[in-house]
Design a protein around this motif. Structure first.
Motif, PDB file in Angstrom:
ATOM      1  N   HIS A  96     -11.667   5.801   6.618  1.00 29.06           N
ATOM      2  CA  HIS A  96     -10.571   6.406   5.724  1.00 29.06           C
ATOM      3  C   HIS A  96     -10.096   4.954   4.711  1.00 29.06           C
ATOM      4  O   HIS A  96      -9.876   3.977   5.786  1.00 29.06           O
ATOM      5  CB  HIS A  96      -9.779   6.680   5.879  1.00 29.06           C
ATOM      6  N   PHE A  97     -10.178   5.082   3.341  1.00 31.27           N
ATOM      7  CA  PHE A  97      -9.294   3.505   3.089  1.00 31.27           C
ATOM      8  C   PHE A  97      -8.213   3.956   2.555  1.00 31.27           C
ATOM      9  O   PHE A  97      -7.309   5.178   1.632  1.00 31.27           O
ATOM     10  CB  PHE A  97     -10.255   3.223   1.831  1.00 31.27           C
ATOM     11  N   HIS A  98      -6.691   2.736   2.814  1.00 28.90           N
ATOM     12  CA  HIS A  98      -6.400   2.646   1.975  1.00 28.90           C
ATOM     13  C   HIS A  98      -6.046   1.910   0.738  1.00 28.90           C
ATOM     14  O   HIS A  98      -6.695   1.071   0.341  1.00 28.90           O
ATOM     15  CB  HIS A  98      -4.326   2.337   2.896  1.00 28.90           C
ATOM     16  N   ILE A  99      -5.622   3.455  -0.747  1.00 31.39           N
ATOM     17  CA  ILE A  99      -5.843   2.402  -1.949  1.00 31.39           C
ATOM     18  C   ILE A  99      -3.977   2.307  -1.812  1.00 31.39           C
ATOM     19  O   ILE A  99      -3.609   3.158  -2.252  1.00 31.39           O
ATOM     20  CB  ILE A  99      -6.483   3.185  -3.176  1.00 31.39           C
ATOM     21  N   VAL A 100      -3.953   0.553  -2.301  1.00 29.91           N
ATOM     22  CA  VAL A 100      -2.067   0.230  -2.414  1.00 29.91           C
ATOM     23  C   VAL A 100      -2.492  -0.388  -3.497  1.00 29.91           C
ATOM     24  O   VAL A 100      -2.612  -1.818  -3.461  1.00 29.91           O
ATOM     25  CB  VAL A 100      -1.863  -0.448  -1.346  1.00 29.91           C
ATOM     26  N   PRO A 101      -1.523  -0.004  -4.937  1.00 30.09           N
ATOM     27  CA  PRO A 101      -1.675  -0.518  -5.973  1.00 30.09           C
ATOM     28  C   PRO A 101      -0.094  -1.759  -5.589  1.00 30.09           C
ATOM     29  O   PRO A 101       0.796  -1.134  -4.543  1.00 30.09           O
ATOM     30  CB  PRO A 101      -0.874   0.626  -7.100  1.00 30.09           C
ATOM     31  N   LYS A 102      -0.252  -2.835  -6.344  1.00 28.98           N
ATOM     32  CA  LYS A 102       0.557  -3.802  -5.828  1.00 28.98           C
ATOM     33  C   LYS A 102       1.116  -4.155  -7.131  1.00 28.98           C
ATOM     34  O   LYS A 102       0.656  -4.451  -8.085  1.00 28.98           O
ATOM     35  CB  LYS A 102      -0.053  -5.195  -5.319  1.00 28.98           C
ATOM     36  N   TYR A 103       2.708  -4.557  -7.203  1.00 27.93           N
ATOM     37  CA  TYR A 103       2.672  -4.937  -8.538  1.00 27.93           C
ATOM     38  C   TYR A 103       4.287  -6.599  -7.591  1.00 27.93           C
ATOM     39  O   TYR A 103       4.278  -6.676  -7.591  1.00 27.93           O
ATOM     40  CB  TYR A 103       3.932  -3.936  -9.220  1.00 27.93           C
ATOM     41  N   LYS A 104       3.410  -6.834  -9.517  1.00 29.52           N
ATOM     42  CA  LYS A 104       3.927  -8.815  -9.120  1.00 29.52           C
ATOM     43  C   LYS A 104       6.027  -8.550  -8.939  1.00 29.52           C
ATOM     44  O   LYS A 104       5.670 -10.084  -8.546  1.00 29.52           O
ATOM     45  CB  LYS A 104       4.119  -9.348 -10.630  1.00 29.52           C
ATOM     46  N   ASP A 105       5.978  -8.135  -8.826  1.00 35.05           N
ATOM     47  CA  ASP A 105       7.302  -8.401  -8.753  1.00 35.05           C
ATOM     48  C   ASP A 105       8.051  -6.835  -7.807  1.00 35.05           C
ATOM     49  O   ASP A 105       8.718  -6.653  -7.526  1.00 35.05           O
ATOM     50  CB  ASP A 105       8.411  -7.610 -10.010  1.00 35.05           C
ATOM     51  N   GLY A 106       6.772  -7.268  -6.985  1.00 33.16           N
ATOM     52  CA  GLY A 106       7.563  -5.636  -6.259  1.00 33.16           C
ATOM     53  C   GLY A 106       7.050  -5.781  -4.939  1.00 33.16           C
ATOM     54  O   GLY A 106       7.227  -7.238  -4.323  1.00 33.16           O
ATOM     55  N   HIS A 107       7.191  -5.235  -3.737  1.00 31.37           N
ATOM     56  CA  HIS A 107       7.146  -4.819  -2.555  1.00 31.37           C
ATOM     57  C   HIS A 107       6.165  -5.993  -2.197  1.00 31.37           C
ATOM     58  O   HIS A 107       4.930  -5.694  -2.364  1.00 31.37           O
ATOM     59  CB  HIS A 107       7.779  -3.221  -2.329  1.00 31.37           C
ATOM     60  N   MET A 112      -0.200  -9.147   2.998  1.00 31.83           N
ATOM     61  CA  MET A 112      -0.364  -7.773   2.874  1.00 31.83           C
ATOM     62  C   MET A 112       0.526  -6.797   2.533  1.00 31.83           C
ATOM     63  O   MET A 112       2.102  -6.820   3.449  1.00 31.83           O
ATOM     64  CB  MET A 112      -0.675  -7.735   4.796  1.00 31.83           C
ATOM     65  N   PHE A 113       0.141  -5.917   2.159  1.00 26.90           N
ATOM     66  CA  PHE A 113       1.142  -4.249   2.286  1.00 26.90           C
ATOM     67  C   PHE A 113       1.584  -3.804   3.829  1.00 26.90           C
ATOM     68  O   PHE A 113       1.017  -4.384   4.184  1.00 26.90           O
ATOM     69  CB  PHE A 113       0.518  -3.118   1.468  1.00 26.90           C
ATOM     70  N   GLU A 114       2.987  -3.838   3.584  1.00 31.54           N
ATOM     71  CA  GLU A 114       3.455  -2.742   5.132  1.00 31.54           C
ATOM     72  C   GLU A 114       2.887  -0.688   5.347  1.00 31.54           C
ATOM     73  O   GLU A 114       3.141  -0.889   3.864  1.00 31.54           O
ATOM     74  CB  GLU A 114       4.494  -2.818   4.919  1.00 31.54           C
ATOM     75  N   MET A 115       2.301  -0.795   6.273  1.00 29.71           N
ATOM     76  CA  MET A 115       1.424   0.526   6.260  1.00 29.71           C
ATOM     77  C   MET A 115       2.644   1.133   6.375  1.00 29.71           C
ATOM     78  O   MET A 115       2.442   2.349   5.532  1.00 29.71           O
ATOM     79  CB  MET A 115       0.845   0.589   7.994  1.00 29.71           C
ATOM     80  N   ASN A 116       3.818   0.956   6.847  1.00 31.76           N
ATOM     81  CA  ASN A 116       5.015   2.236   7.017  1.00 31.76           C
ATOM     82  C   ASN A 116       6.792   0.657   6.477  1.00 31.76           C
ATOM     83  O   ASN A 116       6.968   0.804   6.950  1.00 31.76           O
ATOM     84  CB  ASN A 116       4.739   2.681   8.342  1.00 31.76           C
ATOM     85  N   PRO A 117       6.734   1.382   5.452  1.00 30.79           N
ATOM     86  CA  PRO A 117       7.862   0.083   4.251  1.00 30.79           C
ATOM     87  C   PRO A 117       8.603   0.651   5.272  1.00 30.79           C
ATOM     88  O   PRO A 117       9.012   1.729   5.202  1.00 30.79           O
ATOM     89  CB  PRO A 117       7.261   0.373   3.404  1.00 30.79           C
ATOM     90  N   SER A 118      10.024  -0.196   5.718  1.00 34.33           N
ATOM     91  CA  SER A 118      10.878   0.745   5.536  1.00 34.33           C
ATOM     92  C   SER A 118      12.241   0.977   5.256  1.00 34.33           C
ATOM     93  O   SER A 118      12.556   1.976   5.640  1.00 34.33           O
ATOM     94  CB  SER A 118      11.929  -1.036   7.050  1.00 34.33           C
ATOM     95  N   ASP A 119      11.870   0.873   4.027  1.00 30.96           N
ATOM     96  CA  ASP A 119      12.490   1.452   3.334  1.00 30.96           C
ATOM     97  C   ASP A 119      11.564   2.973   3.234  1.00 30.96           C
ATOM     98  O   ASP A 119      12.430   4.417   2.962  1.00 30.96           O
ATOM     99  CB  ASP A 119      12.334   1.341   1.805  1.00 30.96           C
ATOM    100  N   ASN A 120      11.146   3.567   3.167  1.00 29.86           N
ATOM    101  CA  ASN A 120      10.161   4.799   3.515  1.00 29.86           C
ATOM    102  C   ASN A 120      10.889   5.575   2.948  1.00 29.86           C
ATOM    103  O   ASN A 120      11.589   6.616   2.452  1.00 29.86           O
ATOM    104  CB  ASN A 120      10.883   5.280   4.845  1.00 29.86           C
ATOM    105  N   LYS A 121       9.477   5.400   1.562  1.00 28.15           N
ATOM    106  CA  LYS A 121      10.582   5.461  -0.023  1.00 28.15           C
ATOM    107  C   LYS A 121       9.932   7.227  -0.262  1.00 28.15           C
ATOM    108  O   LYS A 121       8.638   7.434  -0.400  1.00 28.15           O
ATOM    109  CB  LYS A 121       9.939   4.551  -1.275  1.00 28.15           C
ATOM    110  N   GLN A 122      10.557   8.482   0.055  1.00 31.26           N
ATOM    111  CA  GLN A 122      10.028   9.914  -0.727  1.00 31.26           C
ATOM    112  C   GLN A 122      10.435   9.902  -1.399  1.00 31.26           C
ATOM    113  O   GLN A 122      11.648   9.647  -2.455  1.00 31.26           O
ATOM    114  CB  GLN A 122      11.045  10.439   1.002  1.00 31.26           C
ATOM    115  N   LEU A 123       9.937  10.591  -1.975  1.00 34.22           N
ATOM    116  CA  LEU A 123      10.053  11.009  -3.644  1.00 34.22           C
ATOM    117  C   LEU A 123      10.159  13.158  -3.738  1.00 34.22           C
ATOM    118  O   LEU A 123       9.902  13.557  -2.604  1.00 34.22           O
ATOM    119  CB  LEU A 123       8.587  11.385  -4.520  1.00 34.22           C
TER     120      LEU A 123
END
Length: 139
Positions: A96-107, A112-123
């Protein structure tokens, strides 16, 4: 199929982590529920294999076409500055591949992206639905 594999059993652990978007050539596209990186998806091979290189050449080609198609949909839907790809599997040995969009002013921009960010942003269900609709529109 592995009885311990969430991608094969499609159990509650899987549904707690991600939402199925749809079937692709040889894989399934999922929206990762944790959305610190808006549009983060997972492309999971439909057949259970531990390693990408174990696949036939035709399966490798089809799977990478799925990964590219998913990443292109993320780019068209959300215009990230860069897309990161993660292919891990130490604790979940299923291709399986994670597709992780990154934004210049973002997290974690520039890291490297965090697998499980501490903020745990749920929608909300509505917000997940909007993201899924945008991705389907651009697949």
């Amino acid at each position: 199929m592995s009885q311990a594999c969430i991608y094969c059993t499609k159990n509650e652990v899987l549904s707690n982590l991600m939402i199925e978007i749809g079937q692709m050539r040889v894989s399934t596209l999922f929206l990762f529920k944790e959305q610190t990186y808006k549009g983060r998806c997972i492309v999971a091979l439909n057949e259970h294999h531990h390693e990408f290189f174990h696949l036939s050449q035709d399966m490798q080609d089809a799977y990478m076409r799925d990964v590219a198609q998913a990443a292109a949909a993320v780019e068209r839907a959300f215009a990230p500055d860069k897309i990161n790809y993660g292919a891990f599997g130490d604790t979940m040995p299923h291709v399986h591949f994670h597709i992780v969009p990154k934004y210049k002013d973002g997290h974690t921009w520039g890291k490297m992206f965090e697998m499980n960010p501490s903020d745990n942003k749920q929608l909300t269900e509505e917000e997940y639905g909007e993201i899924i609709n945008q991705l389907k529109l651009h697949l």
